[in-house]
Design a protein around this motif. Structure first.
Motif, PDB file in Angstrom:
ATOM      1  N   SER A  56       0.803  -1.222   0.000  1.00  0.00           N
ATOM      2  CA  SER A  56       0.000   0.000   0.000  1.00  0.00           C
ATOM      3  C   SER A  56       0.838   1.275   0.000  1.00  0.00           C
ATOM      4  O   SER A  56       0.355   2.342  -0.353  1.00  0.00           O
ATOM      5  N   LYS A  57       2.131   1.164   0.416  1.00  0.00           N
ATOM      6  CA  LYS A  57       2.979   2.355   0.494  1.00  0.00           C
ATOM      7  C   LYS A  57       4.322   2.096  -0.190  1.00  0.00           C
ATOM      8  O   LYS A  57       4.886   1.009  -0.075  1.00  0.00           O
ATOM      9  N   ASP A  58       4.805   3.102  -0.858  1.00  0.00           N
ATOM     10  CA  ASP A  58       6.125   3.028  -1.493  1.00  0.00           C
ATOM     11  C   ASP A  58       7.169   3.480  -0.475  1.00  0.00           C
ATOM     12  O   ASP A  58       7.726   4.579  -0.563  1.00  0.00           O
ATOM     13  N   ASP A  59       7.397   2.654   0.520  1.00  0.00           N
ATOM     14  CA  ASP A  59       8.236   3.031   1.661  1.00  0.00           C
ATOM     15  C   ASP A  59       9.226   1.904   1.965  1.00  0.00           C
ATOM     16  O   ASP A  59       8.874   0.886   2.554  1.00  0.00           O
ATOM     17  N   ALA A  60      10.479   2.085   1.564  1.00  0.00           N
ATOM     18  CA  ALA A  60      11.502   1.052   1.750  1.00  0.00           C
ATOM     19  C   ALA A  60      12.007   0.975   3.182  1.00  0.00           C
ATOM     20  O   ALA A  60      12.729   0.041   3.535  1.00  0.00           O
ATOM     21  N   ARG A  61      11.628   1.936   4.015  1.00  0.00           N
ATOM     22  CA  ARG A  61      12.095   1.906   5.408  1.00  0.00           C
ATOM     23  C   ARG A  61      11.556   0.694   6.146  1.00  0.00           C
ATOM     24  O   ARG A  61      12.150   0.243   7.142  1.00  0.00           O
ATOM     25  N   ILE A  62      10.464   0.134   5.657  1.00  0.00           N
ATOM     26  CA  ILE A  62       9.908  -1.083   6.266  1.00  0.00           C
ATOM     27  C   ILE A  62      10.943  -2.197   6.235  1.00  0.00           C
ATOM     28  O   ILE A  62      11.101  -2.959   7.190  1.00  0.00           O
ATOM     29  N   PHE A  63      11.654  -2.274   5.112  1.00  0.00           N
ATOM     30  CA  PHE A  63      12.667  -3.322   4.943  1.00  0.00           C
ATOM     31  C   PHE A  63      13.741  -3.220   6.017  1.00  0.00           C
ATOM     32  O   PHE A  63      14.115  -4.215   6.640  1.00  0.00           O
ATOM     33  N   TRP A  64      14.256  -2.012   6.236  1.00  0.00           N
ATOM     34  CA  TRP A  64      15.380  -1.860   7.168  1.00  0.00           C
ATOM     35  C   TRP A  64      14.972  -2.132   8.608  1.00  0.00           C
ATOM     36  O   TRP A  64      15.822  -2.531   9.428  1.00  0.00           O
ATOM     37  N   ASN A  65      13.705  -1.957   8.932  1.00  0.00           N
ATOM     38  CA  ASN A  65      13.235  -2.317  10.271  1.00  0.00           C
ATOM     39  C   ASN A  65      13.264  -3.828  10.485  1.00  0.00           C
ATOM     40  O   ASN A  65      13.332  -4.294  11.624  1.00  0.00           O
ATOM     41  N   LEU A  66      13.227  -4.580   9.390  1.00  0.00           N
ATOM     42  CA  LEU A  66      13.173  -6.035   9.482  1.00  0.00           C
ATOM     43  C   LEU A  66      14.545  -6.691   9.375  1.00  0.00           C
ATOM     44  O   LEU A  66      14.682  -7.885   9.651  1.00  0.00           O
ATOM     45  N   VAL A  67      15.576  -5.925   8.970  1.00  0.00           N
ATOM     46  CA  VAL A  67      16.918  -6.478   8.804  1.00  0.00           C
ATOM     47  C   VAL A  67      17.522  -6.807  10.169  1.00  0.00           C
ATOM     48  O   VAL A  67      17.491  -5.990  11.087  1.00  0.00           O
ATOM     49  N   THR A  68      18.077  -8.015  10.286  1.00  0.00           N
ATOM     50  CA  THR A  68      18.625  -8.464  11.577  1.00  0.00           C
ATOM     51  C   THR A  68      20.105  -8.817  11.525  1.00  0.00           C
ATOM     52  O   THR A  68      20.721  -9.008  12.568  1.00  0.00           O
ATOM     53  N   GLY A  69      20.686  -8.936  10.321  1.00  0.00           N
ATOM     54  CA  GLY A  69      22.087  -9.330  10.255  1.00  0.00           C
ATOM     55  C   GLY A  69      22.742  -8.924   8.948  1.00  0.00           C
ATOM     56  O   GLY A  69      22.087  -8.778   7.920  1.00  0.00           O
ATOM     57  N   PHE A  70      24.072  -8.745   9.016  1.00  0.00           N
ATOM     58  CA  PHE A  70      24.865  -8.412   7.834  1.00  0.00           C
ATOM     59  C   PHE A  70      26.082  -9.315   7.821  1.00  0.00           C
ATOM     60  O   PHE A  70      26.801  -9.450   8.816  1.00  0.00           O
ATOM     61  N   HIS A  71      26.327  -9.958   6.667  1.00  0.00           N
ATOM     62  CA  HIS A  71      27.407 -10.927   6.525  1.00  0.00           C
ATOM     63  C   HIS A  71      28.386 -10.425   5.480  1.00  0.00           C
ATOM     64  O   HIS A  71      27.979  -9.994   4.395  1.00  0.00           O
ATOM     65  N   SER A  72      29.684 -10.494   5.779  1.00  0.00           N
ATOM     66  CA  SER A  72      30.686 -10.011   4.834  1.00  0.00           C
ATOM     67  C   SER A  72      32.028 -10.633   5.174  1.00  0.00           C
ATOM     68  O   SER A  72      32.125 -11.508   6.039  1.00  0.00           O
TER      69      SER A  72
END
Length: 580
Positions: A157-173
């Motif tokens: 319903s919204k063009d809002d990518a901030r939803i994604f970053w609220n759901l991110v829990t880990g970064f691998h590198s």
């Protein structure tokens, strides 16, 4: 016509490529890595093997459109997984490289659901540079493009990518400094997105009068900052708009921070939860590299001992021999290398040259077939290949006498009766006793630590699939190194034992390499001291590169560990570059 006796497959229906054809062609391109311009031919050849006649054709341009449509569909599939109510968390990973002076970056994401993990390739793209700010911007742009596509497809319903970053829990590198800084910047962006969303919700709860009061107070402060009403009037309309927009954003951030401050400590920790984990392959590689550097330090710390023979290239050798005492000679000495890894690297250039028309690889195979009855292919040390130099050291120590004999044979069969400069360096290194010390130390470490460790990361003995659960394994590596430092007889001498010497307690991966080390050990007087020195430095680096997994690292509950599931290695991103 009898269909059963003469089966046919139609690529098109009324001139339109069928969905079934599209699915098959996309699988061939994405899964089987068939080039898009050859898919039709490959499909027809496979079909003919089963006696099926393929009717129609798909042009190269149409195949390009199909591939693009598949890319859009994959983004929608990724977006649908993000919005799935059963989703527990999202972990992301990335890697970068340069090719012909151009920077490329690849991204992957894993959606953790209650009963499965879904992994998505988010693209391999050229980047302007590899700075942290550029990488963060590329991540933000990638996610925004996906959410815009979801919005345009009426899937959200919204063009809002901030939803994604609220759901991110880990970064691998990997463990590069820039990747750790990238993690910190992504963490700040995640916090920024959360504060903005909270503030927007809080602002919606304000009355018109309350919101107007905040805007008025902010405007008054803004005018005073520039020097009063007169100074404000002097500003251009564009500058006023920019400052007013910045003021509004600051008000929203302040409200968001205030809303976040109202949460309990447990709620704050849950909102800010974002873990980093480093690739286990790079952990092993970095610790081994550190151990090799320590070998150079060992000889410097013991000036009375003869160090490994210096192996300068042709130009440096000329400067050292013909201009002794000059600055050129000093510079040549500084940049010339020695030791087992250097010999292994040079040996790879001779015994397995990257250009098959050069080098001695074919002659070497014939030589070993004549001597042993089987071929020996040397390790490809000329290209980036994990553990190539360590295994090359093991191969050298196994067949040391034969390699020396082979180079003698090469020398005798040359018209000049001489080896070239590189071959002579390898020949000298193979016969150098201090360098032989290093061959044995590296081989023993590889057998005792490197091989069994990687068996538990990617091999048949792996028991965990989440890197965040590998803390006990890395603590066991450190404890085992401590034991080997105290009891070197588990690796050297008559009381050696795979049960006690190997990390996993299983039989040696290459028994012939281990027994070759034992054969040369009595003639290497400084072997134990060098081995202990290597192990001590490797231990320091194991502690450093495993810090996020060891006790005292990032704290997480079992539920959070599951929601931040990450691969044990960064192979998905590494493989993207290999495929490209």
């Amino acid at each position: 016509m009898n269909i059963e006796n003469d089966p046919k497959f139609f690529l098109k229906n009324d001139g339109v490529v069928t969905d079934k054809t599209r699915d098959i062609f996309l699988d061939l391109v994405s899964i089987e890595e068939v080039p898009a311009n050859k898919v039709t031919g490959v499909f027809k050849r496979i079909a003919s093997a089963f006696g099926i006649k393929v009717k129609g054709d798909v042009l190269r341009r149409s195949m390009g459109c199909i591939a693009k449509e598949g890319g859009v569909a994959s983004k929608l599939q990724f977006g649908k997984a993000i919005l799935d109510p059963s989703m527990k968390g999202i972990t992301i990973s990335s890697d970068g490289t340069t090719y012909k002076n151009e920077t490329y970056e690849t991204k992957q994401a894993t959606i953790i659901q209650a009963d499965q993990k879904l992994q998505f390739f988010l693209g391999l793209k050229m980047a302007v540079n590899h700075t942290n700010e550029s990488q963060v911007g590329c991540w933000i742009k990638t996610v925004e493009d996906i959410f815009h596509l979801l919005f345009e497809s009426r899937m959200c319903s919204k063009d809002d990518a901030r939803i994604f970053w609220n759901l991110v829990t880990g970064f691998h590198s990997n463990h590069a400094v820039d990747q750790k800084k990238l993690f910190e910047l992504l963490k700040k962006w995640k916090e920024h997105c959360d504060w903005e969303l909270r503030s927007e919700q809080a602002v919606k709860r304000l009355t018109d009068l309350e919101y107007a009061c905040q805007i008025f107070q902010g405007s008054q402060a803004l005018v005073q900052q520039v020097g009063g009403p007169a100074a404000w009037e002097v500003l251009t309309p564009e500058e006023r708009s920019r400052r007013l927009e910045a003021m509004r954003n600051q008000i929203i951030r302040n409200v968001g921070e205030a809303e976040f401050a109202k949460l309990s400590e447990a709620e704050k920790a849950e909102v800010d939860f974002f873990l980093w984990a480093g690739c286990c392959m790079h952990k092993e590689m970095n610790t081994f590299k550190g151990g090799c550097i320590s070998l150079d330090n060992f000889w410097k710390e013991h000036p009375k001992l003869e160090p490994p023979k210096l192996l300068p290239n042709c130009d440096n050798a000329a400067a050292i021999n013909k201009a002794a005492g000059t600055g050129a000679a000093d510079r040549a000495l500084e940049y010339s290398e020695c030791g087992a890894v250097k010999v292994a690297s040079l040996a790879g250039s001779i015994f397995r040259h990257k250009d098959r028309k050069r080098g001695q690889q074919d002659t070497l195979r014939f030589f070993f077939d004549h001597k042993l009855g089987f071929n020996v292919s040397f390790l490809d040390t000329s290209n980036t290949c994990f553990q190539s130099h360590t295994e090359a050291c093991a191969v050298i120590i196994i067949y040391l006498d034969l390699f020396i004999e082979f180079l003698t044979y090469v020398k005798q069969n040359k018209g000049s009766g001489k080896l070239n400069h590189m071959e002579q360096n390898v020949f000298d290194g193979l016969q150098d006793i201090p360098t032989c010390h290093e061959f044995v130390v590296i081989t023993l470490y590889w057998l005792a630590i490197s091989v069994p460790y990687m068996h538990e990361i990617r091999g048949p003995y792996a028991t965990e699939d989440n890197i965040l659960k590998l803390g006990p394994l890395h603590q066991r590596v450190i404890d085992h190194i401590d034991m080997l430092i105290e009891y070197t007889e588990y690796l050297i001498g008559p009381n050696t034992s795979a049960e006690k010497g190997s990390l996993d307690g299983r039989v040696w991966e290459y028994p012939e390499a281990f027994y070759a080390c034992q054969r040369y050990a009595p003639d290497l007087p400084h072997l134990k001291g060098l081995l202990v020195h290597f192990l001590k430095h490797a231990r320091v680096l194991w502690v450093r590169f495993s810090a996020e997994l060891l006790p005292g690292g990032a704290f997480a509950t079992p539920e959070q560990i599951e929601s931040a599931w990450m691969e044990k290695t960064n192979d998905l991103n590494e493989a993207d570059f290999g495929i490209y």
